[in-house]
Design an enzyme around this catalytic site. Sequence first.
Site, PDB file in Angstrom:
ATOM      1  N   ASP A 165     -51.563 -22.362 -15.515  1.00  0.00           N
ATOM      2  CA  ASP A 165     -50.497 -21.929 -14.608  1.00  0.00           C
ATOM      3  C   ASP A 165     -49.717 -20.792 -15.255  1.00  0.00           C
ATOM      4  OD1 ASP A 165     -48.722 -21.780 -12.539  1.00  0.00           O
ATOM      5  OD2 ASP A 165     -47.878 -23.774 -12.782  1.00  0.00           O
ATOM      6  N   HIS A 238     -55.137 -20.220  -3.180  1.00  0.00           N
ATOM      7  CA  HIS A 238     -53.739 -20.086  -3.583  1.00  0.00           C
ATOM      8  C   HIS A 238     -53.424 -18.681  -4.082  1.00  0.00           C
ATOM      9  CE1 HIS A 238     -49.820 -21.147  -5.087  1.00  0.00           C
ATOM     10  NE2 HIS A 238     -50.165 -20.906  -6.340  1.00  0.00           N
TER      11      HIS A 238
END
EC number: 1.11.1.7
Length: 354
Positions: A165, A238
């Site tokens: 991330d 995403h």
Amino acid sequence: MVNIVAVRRHGVHVRVIHVPPVQPQPILAPLTPAAIFLVLTVDDGGEATVHEALQDISGLVRAIGFREPQKRLSAIASIGSDVWDRLFSGPRPAELHRFVELHGPRHTAPATPGDLLFHIRAESLDVCFELADRILKSMAGAVTVVDEVHGFRYFDNRDLLGFVDGTENPDGALAVSSTAIGDEDPDFAGSCYVHVQKYLHDMSAWTALSVTEQENVIGRTKLDDIELDDDVKPADAHIALNVITDDDGTELKIVRHNMPFGELGKSEYGTYFIGYSRTPRVTEQMLRNMFLGDPPGNTDRILDFSTAVTGGLFFSPTVDFLDDPPPLPAPGTPAAPPARNGSLSIGSLKGTTR
């Protein structure tokens, strides 16, 4: 610190005073293994206590951090739209408004209460906890804690879904230009905006997917964190929906400091999203793409597994502002209307699916 240098010009000694630029809060400090996120509301009548306590934040960070400097304790204090005019007289940040709640065809980004946000981080949780405790004690009787999250680093900066991330965070000069307000709002140059959302993951549904299916949801390979080629990356991946450009095609960035969190006894697995930006419009366009779709209806596939349960927008002023803030507004002073009413008014920003 102001540097005063004596020089000789045309036979005359002249003092040249170099005034440093404003000092931003540590928005761009590197990720740490531990963090605490505190969201507070300011009680009626608590404004004076909070106004005074905010001026002591940097001193608390220094005092606690000095004891164990290797733990790199830092904190960022941010203020919400509803409380700004209760705490400060004078100008208001040009784009500060309430979090824009989004109701998409399948998913919702809720707006939840919050006047103050404290993002506290360090190499270990103990100093984060100590600072959070001191901040709350300094505001005792004036605030209510409405959300508290203790985040942790998960292996090599992965979320609990197993993917790295923050790969696309800018660095260097690009990170500064992506977060620091400039001449567009000179009263608040060096400050920035911050969005937060708490996401809870449906791990049973997620782990039922194959690795290939998970990679198609995210748009990256799981093991080595490589972005999928455009010809195989789904339009609802995403990362495909999080590319925002201006009219010239230049990609606009934000700085994310997301952290995993969880509570095993409650089967709670989550990601705390926190994104700092020069203008809230960039993050708001990302959220529109995710929840409403780009094009409309093409919503972010990750939302089938991750549910947003909180949402807030705050303003992170400079250290100089917090150390010496404007005075409290005079009693009976009407609150200034926000510069924007919460409509997105994206203007020249647009999403680009790639």
